[in-house]
Design a protein around this motif. Structure first.
Motif: not given
Ligand code: GTP
Ligand code: MG
Length: 195
Positions: A96-115
């Protein structure tokens, strides 16, 4: 959003396997079994394109779904699955760290939680991590069909408080079963992709 074409471009275990595309990406994070893969299926109008399971820990790689050759939706492996060794947890963190830090195309991350539940400690950690990476911090509250309409606002308020969210509009209730707010989630994805 009209879906003309969907491709699972890659199931990646590390950076070298990420697809070489320049489409804007929006990723979905959240604990195992929260409904990340189910959300993707609703968004792409397919019943079982992204593989789902009643057993947590189904998605263990970073899965890249290309939509209409112009938008990427990314299914991240879940966390908080009890039967996981320390070594596997470390592998998850690195992935996850590698993806969040190194992916230039990544515009945003949405968190899912159980309502239905107050966010766990892991949810809070994940949410803070997302914010520290500079992302907006939108939350999709899944499985809304499992509680009555009257109770939803109270649960949303609890989620807001636990995650320390400033604006309640950042939390979108969602249901994969009745497709509640499918269009609202797409609108948000499009907006985030244009940043
Ligand atoms: P991992 O891949 O293990 O990280 O899980 P995931 O977050 O991808 O969850 P998945 O989409 O596989 O869904 C887990 C279970 O919850 C499945 O049995 C789904 O059918 C169910 N589920 C997901 N979303 C909803 C929802 O909105 N309503 C209801 N009632 N069930 C849902
Ligand atoms: Mg999954």
């Amino acid at each position: 959003m009209i879906i003309k074409k969907v491709d699972l471009l890659m199931t990646a275990g590390n950076k070298s396997q990420y697809p070489e595309t320049d489409y804007p990406e929006v990723a979905f994070a959240g604990r195992s079994n929260v409904g990340k893969s189910s959300l993707i299926n609703v968004l792409i109008n397919r019943k079982r394109f992204a593989r789902t399971s009643a057993k947590p820990g189904k998605t263990q790689t970073i899965n890249f779904y290309s939509i209409n050759d112009s938008q990427m939706l990314v299914d991240l492996p879940g966390y908080g699955y009890a039967k996981v060794s320390k070594k596997e947890r470390e592998k998850w963190g690195k992935m996850i760290e590698e993806y969040l830090n190194d992916r230039d195309q990544l515009k945003d991350v949405i968190l899912l939680v159980d309502i239905r539940h107050v966010p766990s400690q892991n949810d809070v950690l994940m949410y803070n991590w997302i914010r520290e990476c500079g992302f907006e911090g939108y939350v999709v509250a899944t499985k809304a069909d499992k509680i009555s309409k009257g109770k939803r606002q109270k649960h949303i308020a609890d989620i807001r408080k636990a995650l320390g969210i400033d604006d309640v509009r950042k939390i979108i209730p969602f249901s994969a079963s009745d497709k509640l707010n499918r269009d609202a989630v797409w609108t948000k994805i499009k907006e985030l992709s244009e940043k």
